[in-house]
Structure formats: structure tokens, C-alpha cells
Design an enzyme around this catalytic site. Structure first.
Site, PDB file in Angstrom:
ATOM      1  N   ASN A  11       0.707  -1.116  -0.124  1.00  0.00           N
ATOM      2  CA  ASN A  11      -0.050  -0.172   0.078  1.00  0.00           C
ATOM      3  C   ASN A  11       0.301   1.232  -0.220  1.00  0.00           C
ATOM      4  O   ASN A  11      -0.125   2.329  -0.301  1.00  0.00           O
ATOM      5  CB  ASN A  11      -1.063  -0.084   1.135  1.00  0.00           C
ATOM      6  CG  ASN A  11      -0.171  -0.066   2.316  1.00  0.00           C
ATOM      7  OD1 ASN A  11       0.973  -0.848   2.323  1.00  0.00           O
ATOM      8  ND2 ASN A  11      -0.644   0.696   3.204  1.00  0.00           N
ATOM      9  N   ARG A  12       2.317   1.581   0.031  1.00  0.00           N
ATOM     10  CA  ARG A  12       3.213   2.363  -0.460  1.00  0.00           C
ATOM     11  C   ARG A  12       4.072   2.037   0.083  1.00  0.00           C
ATOM     12  O   ARG A  12       5.085   0.728  -0.103  1.00  0.00           O
ATOM     13  CB  ARG A  12       2.394   3.289   1.542  1.00  0.00           C
ATOM     14  CG  ARG A  12       3.307   2.591   2.936  1.00  0.00           C
ATOM     15  CD  ARG A  12       3.101   2.716   4.084  1.00  0.00           C
ATOM     16  NE  ARG A  12       4.560   2.044   5.550  1.00  0.00           N
ATOM     17  CZ  ARG A  12       4.008   2.715   6.264  1.00  0.00           C
ATOM     18  NH1 ARG A  12       4.000   4.197   6.545  1.00  0.00           N
ATOM     19  NH2 ARG A  12       4.134   2.135   7.623  1.00  0.00           N
ATOM     20  N   ILE A  14       7.969   1.385  -1.125  1.00  0.00           N
ATOM     21  CA  ILE A  14       8.405  -0.239  -2.037  1.00  0.00           C
ATOM     22  C   ILE A  14       7.055  -1.187  -2.207  1.00  0.00           C
ATOM     23  O   ILE A  14       7.205  -1.775  -3.451  1.00  0.00           O
ATOM     24  CB  ILE A  14       9.732  -0.554  -1.646  1.00  0.00           C
ATOM     25  CG1 ILE A  14      10.842  -0.313  -0.992  1.00  0.00           C
ATOM     26  CG2 ILE A  14      10.154  -2.054  -2.049  1.00  0.00           C
ATOM     27  CD1 ILE A  14      12.033   0.027  -0.594  1.00  0.00           C
ATOM     28  N   TYR A 145      15.598  -5.051  14.495  1.00  0.00           N
ATOM     29  CA  TYR A 145      14.474  -4.675  13.065  1.00  0.00           C
ATOM     30  C   TYR A 145      16.205  -5.379  11.982  1.00  0.00           C
ATOM     31  O   TYR A 145      15.783  -6.464  11.027  1.00  0.00           O
ATOM     32  CB  TYR A 145      14.628  -3.456  12.481  1.00  0.00           C
ATOM     33  CG  TYR A 145      14.507  -3.156  10.716  1.00  0.00           C
ATOM     34  CD1 TYR A 145      13.261  -3.025  10.115  1.00  0.00           C
ATOM     35  CD2 TYR A 145      15.425  -2.710  10.023  1.00  0.00           C
ATOM     36  CE1 TYR A 145      13.036  -2.976   9.153  1.00  0.00           C
ATOM     37  CE2 TYR A 145      14.694  -2.070   8.599  1.00  0.00           C
ATOM     38  CZ  TYR A 145      14.085  -2.498   8.651  1.00  0.00           C
ATOM     39  OH  TYR A 145      13.402  -2.378   7.199  1.00  0.00           O
TER      40      TYR A 145
END
Length: 239
Positions: A11-12, A14, A145
Site C-alpha cells: 500500500n505504500r 517500496i 529490525y
């Protein structure tokens, strides 16, 4: 022939660029999003928007059932959905750590395992996992991460060995700093500091990431599996 393609987190940023690239070449594209409204440009172009939180196995299964009903078995999976909860280790809570791994690593396990069912029956499939240069280099304040993105490499390479004989390929794309809404929110000083680390001296465009993903799922890449492809302007060379 048009293939059934699924992009998680399409949806956004990349993910949006990747979904757009597959649509432009005539594939049947489905994409997942967790909240808000799906991007109108993808929906208007014929993409199937599926609300799904990849930390919930039941939602993942429901998403696949909807996609299979409308587009057939997923033939190309791009596992892109991910989150960050940056914090220095001494201040990082256990929930900060485990929630990022649950989305970025275990969430990828969920969507890949579910796609595997149809791919094994068809005896063909292409899977691309979106990692990060941070997973290879490390980054202060991003232990959670980085660990999740590094884990994708071992996951993909294990599956490349496990399922290569079934004509399934598993590859990893490791973007560096990309020009997205997230990086545009940084100050000019912060952006300049980041660019100074990159040999090519600029941010990547989302279309450059999408182009590599599209290549890895093409016939030209049919003999590539277990690879980690950096798209980072030289930032992580040697890793």
C-alpha cells in the site's frame, strides 16, 4: 501469460512500487495492507486489495483464500510487509523486540508457508523477500529490525535448498536507503549525513527496487535461487 502475484505491504513505498511494476506488465496483482484505505491508483488499475495483518495466521489464510478465489493460486510472492520500533538496547523492551520479529520474520514465515501449498501443487513458484542493508551491516538502535532482516537471509537460503528440486526459487533483495515518505520526513542535515555514506551519493528510487524484484521473478532469473541482491548504492559492499 498473466501470473497471480501477491505483494505484502503493497500500500505504500517500496511495496506500492513493486505492485505497480507487476500491474504494468499485465500480471494479476493482489496486495495486502493492514490499516487505512488501499491506494486508489492500484485499485483503479485492477489490483486486488486485501486487508491482512500478517501477525495473525487466520487473517493470512483468509487473505489467501480470497486471492485464490479471484486470481488463482499465488505464483509469485513478494514478502515486503515490515515494521520498525527503533530503540537503543538498554531502552528496548522485550515487546519492542519480539513484535518486530513477529511481523518481519515470523510474518514472512506465515505468508511463505501458505503460498507454498499452491506452489508445490503447481511445481513452480517465485518468492522474493525484502530484507535491508541493515540486516547485513547492522545499525545502532535497530537491533530488533536488523535481526529480523538478517533472519530472512537464512530463511530464504534454507528454503532454496529444501524446495529447489520442486522448481521453486527463493531470493532476497536488500535495499539501502530509499527515497520514501519515511526518509523524506528526515531533516536536510540527517538526509545529507546518510547520503554521505553511500558511494553513489544518492538515495534509491522505489522503482529501482521494484525493477530488481521484477527481474528475479522473470524467466531471465530462472537459475537464480538463494541469492541476496543488494540495491544500496554500494553502501554494504562486501557484506
Amino acid at each position: 501469460m498473466s501470473r497471480s502475484v501477491l505483494v505484502t505491504g503493497g500500500n505504500r513505498g517500496i511495496g506500492l512500487a513493486i505492485a505497480r511494476a507487476f500491474l504494468e506488465q499485465g500480471d494479476k496483482v493482489a496486495f495486502t495492507y493492514r490499516s487505512g484505505e488501499p491506494p486508489k491508483e492500484l485499485v483503479d488499475a485492477g489490483a486486488l486489495a486485501v486487508r491482512c495483518d500478517i501477525t495473525d495466521s487466520a487473517q493470512v489464510d483468509a487473505a489467501y483464500k480470497e486471492i485464490e478465489e479471484k486470481h488463482g493460486n499465488v505464483e509469485v510472492l513478494v514478502a515486503n510487509a515490515g515494521v520498525t520500533k527503533d530503540q537503543l538496547l538498554m531502552r528496548m523492551s522485550e515487546e519492542d523486540f519480539t513484535s518486530v520479529l513477529d511481523t518481519n520474520l515470523t510474518g514472512t514465515f506465515r505468508v511463505v508457508k501458505r503460498a507454498n501449498r499452491g506452489m508445490l501443487r503447481a511445481k513452480k513458484g517465485r518468492v522474493v523477500l525484502i530484507s535491508s542493508v541493515v540486516g547485513l551491516l547492522g545499525s545502532a538502535g535497530q537491533a530488533n529490525y536488523a535481526a529480523s532482516k538478517a533472519g530472512l537471509v537464512g530463511f530464504a537460503r534454507s528454503l532454496a535448498r529444501e524446495l529447489g528440486s520442486r522448481n521453486l526459487t527463493f531470493n532476497v533483495v536488500a535495499p539501502g536507503f530509499v527515497d520514501t515518505d519515511m526518509t523524506q520526513a528526515l531533516t536536510d542535515e540527517q538526509r545529507a549525513g546518510i547520503v554521505a555514506q553511500v558511494p553513489l551519493g544518492r538515495y534509491a528510487q522505489v522503482e529501482e527496487i521494484a525493477g530488481v524484484v521484477k527481474f528475479l521473478t522473470s524467466d531471465d532469473a530462472s537459475y537464480i535461487t538463494g541469492a541476496v541482491i543488494p540495491v544500496d548504492g554500494g553502501l554494504g559492499m562486501g557484506h
